[in-house]
Structure formats: C-alpha cells, structure tokens
Write an enzyme that holds these catalytic residues in place. Sequence first.
Site, short mmCIF file in Angstrom:
data_model
loop_
_atom_site.label_atom_id
_atom_site.label_comp_id
_atom_site.label_asym_id
_atom_site.label_seq_id
_atom_site.Cartn_x
_atom_site.Cartn_y
_atom_site.Cartn_z
N HIS A 47 4.37 5.37 13.22
CA HIS A 47 4.82 6.60 12.57
C HIS A 47 5.52 7.54 13.55
O HIS A 47 6.36 8.34 13.14
CB HIS A 47 3.64 7.33 11.91
N GLN A 53 12.15 11.17 -1.54
CA GLN A 53 12.09 12.59 -1.89
C GLN A 53 10.89 12.97 -2.75
O GLN A 53 10.36 14.07 -2.64
CB GLN A 53 13.39 13.01 -2.58
N GLU A 67 1.43 0.38 12.17
CA GLU A 67 1.95 1.74 11.96
C GLU A 67 1.44 2.74 13.00
O GLU A 67 1.62 3.95 12.84
CB GLU A 67 1.64 2.29 10.55
N SER A 108 0.82 -1.21 0.00
CA SER A 108 0.00 0.00 0.00
C SER A 108 0.86 1.26 0.00
O SER A 108 1.84 1.37 0.73
CB SER A 108 -0.89 0.00 1.25
N CYS A 129 14.91 6.93 -1.25
CA CYS A 129 15.21 8.32 -0.89
C CYS A 129 14.02 9.05 -0.28
O CYS A 129 14.20 10.02 0.46
CB CYS A 129 15.70 9.06 -2.13
N TYR A 184 -1.84 3.24 13.80
CA TYR A 184 -3.18 3.74 13.53
C TYR A 184 -4.18 3.15 14.53
O TYR A 184 -3.80 2.45 15.47
CB TYR A 184 -3.58 3.42 12.08
N ARG A 234 -2.74 -6.26 8.35
CA ARG A 234 -1.41 -5.67 8.55
C ARG A 234 -1.14 -5.65 10.04
O ARG A 234 -1.65 -4.80 10.78
CB ARG A 234 -1.37 -4.28 7.94
N HIS A 247 0.05 5.63 -0.32
CA HIS A 247 -0.84 6.75 -0.61
C HIS A 247 -0.17 7.58 -1.68
O HIS A 247 0.99 7.95 -1.57
CB HIS A 247 -1.09 7.58 0.65
N GLY A 299 -4.54 3.77 1.62
CA GLY A 299 -5.56 3.62 2.65
C GLY A 299 -6.80 4.47 2.41
O GLY A 299 -6.71 5.66 2.11
N CYS A 320 14.34 1.23 -6.84
CA CYS A 320 14.03 2.19 -5.79
C CYS A 320 15.25 2.39 -4.91
O CYS A 320 15.84 1.42 -4.41
CB CYS A 320 12.86 1.68 -4.94
N LYS A 365 23.87 5.62 1.35
CA LYS A 365 23.39 6.02 0.03
C LYS A 365 23.98 5.13 -1.06
O LYS A 365 24.02 5.51 -2.23
CB LYS A 365 23.73 7.49 -0.25
#
Length: 667
Positions: free
Chosen positions: A252, A339, A164, A24, A337, A166, A214, A26, A58, A334, A421
């Site tokens: 989070h 960003q 997470e 998932s 990052c 929630y 989850r 967002h 979500g 991927c 990195k």
Amino acid sequence: MYPNLLKPLDLGFTQLPNRVLMGSMHTGLEEDKRGLDKLAAFYAERAKGGGGLIVTGGFSPNLRGRLHPFSAEFSKTKHADAHRVVTEAVHQHGGKIALQLLHAGRYAMHPFAQSASAIKAPIARFAPSEMSEKQILKTIEAFANSARLAQQAGYDGVEVMGSEGYLINQFICQRTNNRYDDWGGSYQNRMRLPLDIIKAIRQVVGERFIIIFRLSMLDLVEQGSTFEEVIELAKALEQVGVTLLNTGIGWHEARIPTIATQVPRGAFAWVTEKVRPHVSIPIITCNRINMPEEAERILASGQADMVSMARPFLADADFVIKAEKQQAQLINTCIGCNQACLDNVFKGKRASCLVNPYACRETELIEQSAKVVKTVAVVGAGPAGLACATTLARRGHQVDLFERSDRIGGQFRLAMQIPGKEEFRETIRYFANQIDETGVKLHLETEADFDLLQEYDEVIIASGVQPRKVDIQGINNQEKVIDYQTLIKEKTYLGDKVAIVGAGGIGIDIATMITEPQDNQLDDWLHDWGIDKDIAHPGGLYPFPDCSSDTEVWVLQRRKGRVGKGPGKTTGWIHKRTLEKRGVHLLGGVSYESIDEEGLHIELDGQAQLIAADKVVICAGQESVRPFEEQWQQFGDKLHVIGGADHAGELDAVRAIRQGVELGLKL
C-alpha cells in the site's frame, strides 16, 4: 465462448464451478450495525451471479491486528454465530465463500500497532511496537482460532493475507524486519511466520477446507522480496498445506499504481506466469481484469489457473452468468476509477460503485415494476440521463430519451479519449445495450423544448454541463485560446508550449493527454514506472527512467497549495506523479492578467511573469446547461433535475449516476 474461464477447477476434496475468484474487498458493511445482513445480501447476489469462489473483506484475528480501532474482528464464537447469515446466503445460491484473515501490522491506524520491527510506515500515523516472541506465537494461535471459527460459521475456507505490506509481508521483507532472533535475519527465519500460521490453521481445520494464501509476488518497494525468495516461499507454502496461491501486487505504501484505470488491463499477469511453473497447486492472478475476454486470454495462455476480480463484481454481480450466456456486451464493466469504492472506504464510508449504485445497497435500492405506467421524457443522454432512462424503462415506464448531439455518453464520451480513461467507453457501450434491452426510445440530434415536453407525465432534465467562462483579458483570442471540450473533440494542434488554466480533474486530464507518449504499450508502461519485468532487483524495481515530454506544459491554479492531484484520494497521487515524471510545471497561487500573442501573462508571488505558450487551454470548471429554464416552473412537480444540470461542480459521475438510478426507482 470462454472454455477456460468457465471450466471447473478440481481441488481434490471439492470442486469450483469455474475459474473466477471474487477477490477480497472491504465494503464498510463489515463494521455497520446491521452490516452482516446487508453483507449477506451483497454476497448472495454475487453467488447467484455465478462467481466460483468469493473471498470476504479482511477480518482481523485479534484486537491489535485491526486496521482501525473499530474495524471488524473475527475471533470469538459470537462472531462465528453472527456470520452464519452470510455463509447461508451464499450457499443458498450454490456458491462458496472464504473468510479473509488480515492482520494490519504497522498499517494499523491506532496506537496499539505492532510489527516485526518498530519501523513506522510512511502512510501510517503510529509507529508500531516490535512484537515479542510470545506475541508472535499468540498471533499464530489467533490466526488458527479464527480459521477454526470460520469453519464453524460455515465458511468453505479462509484466505490468509500475506501481501500488500500487511503484518505477514512485514515479517517476510528486510524492509520492515530488522530482527536478530529466530524471526529475522535469514530468509528462512523471515518466512517462519507465514509457514507457522498455515501449519497451525491446517492442523485445526483438517484437510477438507480451502486455505488460500495471498502471496506478495511483486512488492514494488525498496528492500522487497527477490524473485528467488518469492519462489522459495511459494514452494514452502505448498508443502505445509495451502490449497490455492493468490497473487499480491505492490504494498500500500508503494508509489506505483496497480489497480487504477491508468493501469493497462491484465498488467501483472506476467508475474503470476513466472511463479506458476514452480508450484503444482493452482495459482490465481489479479489486478485490472475486468472483462471475460481478458480473463480467457490470461487463462488460455497459461499465465494462471484462476483469475481474481474484485471491483468487477461491484460493477456487475452477474458477470459470470452473462459470460456463460455469451452476453458479455451486457456486462456493466468496472472502469477502475476507485471513486465510489476505495475512495469511500478510505474516508470511512460504505463502498459502492460509480457505474452501479446498487452495489452494497442491495437491501435499500430495490427495483420493482411500476404500479402506474407513466410517459417520461429524459433530456440529455449523459451518465445521469442514461442511468435514469434505463432504470425507468426496466420498471415498465414508457421513456423517451432526447439528446441534442449525434451520440450518447455526454462527458464520458470526452473522458474516454483521455489516455488512461479508455475504459469509460465500456460504460457507454453498456448503456447503449441497455437502451436496446429496456426499450428506451432514443432521439438523437433532437433539441427538446417546452412544447415538445409538456404532454409527458414526468420530465427529467439531465442536460449536463459546459465549460465555465472565465474573465481574462484576451480570452476571446481564438488563435491563442481553446476550451477543453473543443480540444478533445477536434484534436487541435497546440504547439510546443501549452498553458492550462485550471488544475482540477479536467486540467489534469488535459495535461496527461498532451504529454502522453505515442504507442504506449504494456512494456512501455512498466518501464515508465520503473517496474523490472525480470524481477532481478529486490521488490521488482529499478531507478525511474527519464519520461520527460517533448511538449512543455504548465498547469496553473488560482488557489495556493498543492497542484496536480485532481480528484480521488486513491488516484490523485498517480496523476500528480505522472505529470511530475513528464516534466509538467505545476504552479499554484497564480493570478491571471492577460492573454496576447506572446502567451499568458500571470502574477506569481507578487512578480509579473510571462508563460510563452503557443496555446492556452481553459479548464476552469463547468457550469450547468439548463435549457428553457425560464419555463421550468410551468411543469410543476413533474419536473426533476439531475446530474450536471442540477449541480456542475467537479465532474461527479458518482453523484450523477446515483441520482439517475434513485430517481428512476422513485417515480
């Protein structure tokens, strides 16, 4: 080549074609006016690319569960009707898709937030109200209603977000549940909400519908779940009808990185491995799995039954197909990052991907064959030049790429040498293979000048940046002063005490590199962040150990205020905390006076001070490299400037690669 990754998974009533879950994410399209059409195109590309099962971002089951006042909700027949465009697009390509149901609880960014108890989250603006039993029962009904509507909309299943930090997680843990009724107190009471939600969903959707839960297996917060509690809930979830258990790592509000590029690959697969023997339903692992080799290793070692990858599908929609064709070298990897994806979402913008600007813009950035084939010269093989050259060549243009050094990559070649990195080398590998695949003619160690370029139909300057010069007395003392590019390239010995002038992204990277422990393996990384691999402590944490570096480092900036975060809303705090743990001195509001044999002389709060540094590293930003700029006007409209050559600023690879792709599509 990847027998475990590509092996079908039989769920009894249905079969998944492989062991890959697109996790998932967002995207911001969920709330966009025409977002569902764009979301349909986004997921269709990933279904076409071979993902075994897709999970949406979500959607809240009711109004109070929304993360933001205007966040997406899925609670009415009109929502189900509108979502058919998404499910039909995925099914058209043979894919399966599940709708994630997420109630924000105390993470809601609005005054109607509610939770198990009225305890404000450290990352929230509003304190929640404590839910009454009536509200709890209504919320259970809302989850079941949304699942029924999802089935009606054509979804193959739902994922219930129980991790997470929630709402469901908030009921499970003592950290956020101080109730004394039947929904709090004992663990049996605290896990009632997730179990009752699953029971209610299973009752309305029947047996032939995927339910993913989850499960937060490692909370990484104080007063989180113990390992015994995680296992008890996992077993109970299996009993009430969950089809698949997905792993959740960290709340989070946890102050431990879990998905950023600094996190080692597959860093949390061991958590899933500890849970897997206790249940018989398939279990999914997640976090920092970005290449098929890593996914195959995890599955082959028995750490999980499936792997979840979210951002890797932003970077490359064809991830699975390329693995099937044994073309892993062509995967646009991927780099973790954040960003263009998470940072954008947290700013209320649409998500995309630094290495793949097409992500979430499938209906807008469309690659078509060139109507008129042109000869194009691209000057500079950094991220902007590479993106532009390969895009142009895919469209059929004849492209010559000129690079004055002996290798491609530009600033990414420097970045990949910074600890944490290393993933940036994957982007260079991807573009190197794209050069071969698309037929770009690469000219290394070639200084492109006006005479060389004037015969081309189009000329693109992507010559990048160089360290910005600063005016400090003694700056030319080569024994005492070094710029960041020279340091990274030559691995110069700096001594025991180092002063870094500049606290932007580059300054933070250099401080990280200087203080990085030798031979830092996964177990060392877990230990440094206080993660208890035995999960003997609630939440999987123990007190942070001493991680001080033997090298004494000062990071300095002229501007007053916080120092050490660097760029990136979702990663800046990681940089700052890393440096703090290593004992790096972070000083803002500094005036630089001079550099001499004693070190760096500064003024701070009106007081003269000496930093007795053995070496002073200049990281004071960049300036554009613009070769033969005085002759640019002679090219007229056929000259285009992109990337760092267009604007130096911070090293903005998102802008550089996006500019390269957009120009490549335009010409």
